[in-house]
Design a protein around this motif. Structure first.
Motif, PDB file in Angstrom:
ATOM      1  N   ASN A  33      36.494  23.046  21.817  1.00 11.61           N
ATOM      2  CA  ASN A  33      36.464  24.272  21.016  1.00 11.61           C
ATOM      3  C   ASN A  33      35.389  24.337  19.935  1.00 11.61           C
ATOM      4  OD1 ASN A  33      39.134  25.871  21.786  1.00 11.61           O
ATOM      5  ND2 ASN A  33      39.655  23.700  21.688  1.00 11.61           N
ATOM      6  N   CYS A  34      34.963  23.194  19.424  1.00  7.89           N
ATOM      7  CA  CYS A  34      34.047  23.195  18.282  1.00  7.89           C
ATOM      8  C   CYS A  34      32.610  23.113  18.760  1.00  7.89           C
ATOM      9  CB  CYS A  34      34.379  22.050  17.334  1.00  7.89           C
ATOM     10  SG  CYS A  34      36.096  22.084  16.745  1.00  7.89           S
ATOM     11  N   LYS A  35      31.870  24.185  18.607  1.00 12.25           N
ATOM     12  CA  LYS A  35      30.504  24.279  19.130  1.00 12.25           C
ATOM     13  C   LYS A  35      29.455  23.818  18.117  1.00 12.25           C
ATOM     14  CE  LYS A  35      32.457  26.129  22.681  1.00 12.25           C
ATOM     15  NZ  LYS A  35      32.750  25.267  23.842  1.00 12.25           N
TER      16      LYS A  35
ATOM     17  N   LEU B 233      39.201  25.523   9.278  1.00 12.76           N
ATOM     18  CA  LEU B 233      39.413  25.538  10.727  1.00 12.76           C
ATOM     19  C   LEU B 233      40.327  26.698  11.125  1.00 12.76           C
ATOM     20  CD1 LEU B 233      39.934  21.712  11.341  1.00 12.76           C
ATOM     21  CD2 LEU B 233      37.968  23.080  12.076  1.00 12.76           C
TER      22      LEU B 233
ATOM     23  N   TYR C 156      38.464  19.134  19.815  1.00 11.58           N
ATOM     24  CA  TYR C 156      37.140  19.214  19.173  1.00 11.58           C
ATOM     25  C   TYR C 156      36.051  19.411  20.228  1.00 11.58           C
ATOM     26  CZ  TYR C 156      33.185  17.970  16.180  1.00 11.58           C
ATOM     27  OH  TYR C 156      32.003  17.994  15.489  1.00 11.58           O
TER      28      TYR C 156
ATOM     29  N   CYS D 284      35.901  26.699  15.035  1.00 12.86           N
ATOM     30  CA  CYS D 284      36.347  26.259  16.367  1.00 12.86           C
ATOM     31  C   CYS D 284      37.178  27.304  17.094  1.00 12.86           C
ATOM     32  CB  CYS D 284      37.153  24.965  16.248  1.00 12.86           C
ATOM     33  SG  CYS D 284      36.238  23.605  15.493  1.00 12.86           S
TER      34      CYS D 284
END
Length: 364
Positions: A184-186, A204, A181, A210
């Motif tokens: 990768n998750c902005k 997802l 998380y 992500c």
């Protein structure tokens, strides 16, 4: 000539026996799997998020609120049965031999073989014929039982199976999910926007939230967001409806804490009841009006607890809650009307105008 023929038959039998070993038996689909759920989330179990194709030979199906669900295992079916009224006559299971869905009540289960269990310490593999189950039992051990007995065994071991899986999540899965998380998750992902885990996982997998992720990354990431971040965010807010983990909706029996976006409460003198949506709350309300001190619902947009008597409700939109079609509450009439237009609602209604017949029509 006879010696050669005998040798050929012996080798064939040896290979057949080897193919039935625990090492060679795979729970993955070896033909195109029958996936019965609708939408992009159909690939994954709604309870644990596991990829159904990878655990296809232990998968089960059911109907919940007239909606098809498919689980990776009998264990996940048993979990859903704690919250939903599931008719066991509707349950199907994959025949491990033909890999076709059959009615579970007619299946023969081999329980406790040397095949590793799916989300459980004890494996449960189903067959359409008693002969096939007996053959599997001879090669892999265990016990041949009926669906009713296998389900009873799964229910009795559920607490220990959940504890086993939870320990693994806390030690391995959640830390891995957090790393994925953070890397990768902005953007912040609000798990409250989803009713089921597999819906979140489908989003997802769409790569927009992500980036591109493998199944080995998707699973821990989904579980981390669904089971850790979701509750961390809810615990920090003091203006939301507060629900403990042991509170069940008195209408449907679902654990309300899992659905904070839809939570509602009715307060009486010295006690209260929590609901997983306005629809179930109103069913209870019409039968138990005496002595009510306060009613709270959750504003759809702000997620704040608001007074049910002053809220505005969108009836019959294309946005579903945990129990299907819902009455969706808003603190603002303007927001309710805009939502009603955007999501094909039937009408915007005030609390005092809600009728029992309109509530029960939502279940049709």
């Amino acid at each position: 000539m006879l010696k050669k023929l005998f040798l050929g038959v012996f080798i064939l039998l040896l290979l057949t026996t080897q193919n039935l070993s625990a090492d060679s038996f795979t729970k993955s689909a070896t033909i195109k799997p029958e996936l019965i759920q609708k939408g992009s989330q159909k690939e994954w179990c709604p309870v644990c998020g596991m990829k159904l194709e990878s655990f296809y030979k232990t998968s089960h199906t059911s109907k919940v609120n007239h909606t098809d669900k498919q689980y990776c295992s009998m264990r996940c079916l048993a979990v859903d049965m704690q919250e939903h009224k599931i008719d066991t006559n509707d349950v199907k299971v994959v025949d491990a031999l033909s890999q076709k869905l059959i009615f579970a009540k007619d299946a023969h289960y081999v329980v406790g073989s040397d095949v590793k269990g799916t989300m459980s310490k004890v494996s449960k593999v189903a067959f359409s014929s008693k002969e096939a189950a007996d053959d599997f039992n001879i090669e892999h051990g265990g016990e041949v039982v009926s669906f009713e007995k296998a389900l009873k065994m799964a229910s009795e071991s559920l607490d220990s199976d959940i504890e086993m899986v939870q320990n693994k999540k806390e030690k391995q899965v959640y830390p891995m999910g957090k790393k994925i998380y953070d890397k990768n998750c902005k953007q912040n992902i609000d798990a409250n926007n989803y009713v089921q885990l597999n819906e979140l996982k489908a989003d997802l997998a769409d790569k927009k939230l992500c980036g591109t992720l493998s199944e080995e990354e998707l699973q821990p990431l989904s579980l981390y967001i669904w089971e850790v971040k979701r509750f961390e965010a809810n615990d920090k807010r003091v203006d939301t409806i507060q629900v403990t983990k042991d509170e069940k909706c008195p209408i449907c029996g679902m654990f309300v804490y899992k659905y904070p976006k839809w939570a509602a409460q009715i307060f009486y003198e010295g006690k209260h009841h929590s609901f997983d949506g306005v629809k179930d709350m109103m069913k209870y309300y019409f039968q138990n009006k005496d002595g009510i001190k306060k009613i709270l619902v959750t504003d759809y947009y702000s997620q704040k607890a608001i007074d049910a008597s002053t809220a505005f409700y969108v009836l019959g939109s294309d946005v579903y809650g945990p129990m299907g079609k819902e009455l969706i509450p808003f603190n603002s009439q303007k927001e309710a009307k805009a939502f009603n237009m955007d999501h094909k609602g039937f009408k915007v209604i005030e609390f005092k105008d809600i009728t029992s017949s309109e509530i029960y029509k939502l279940d049709e």
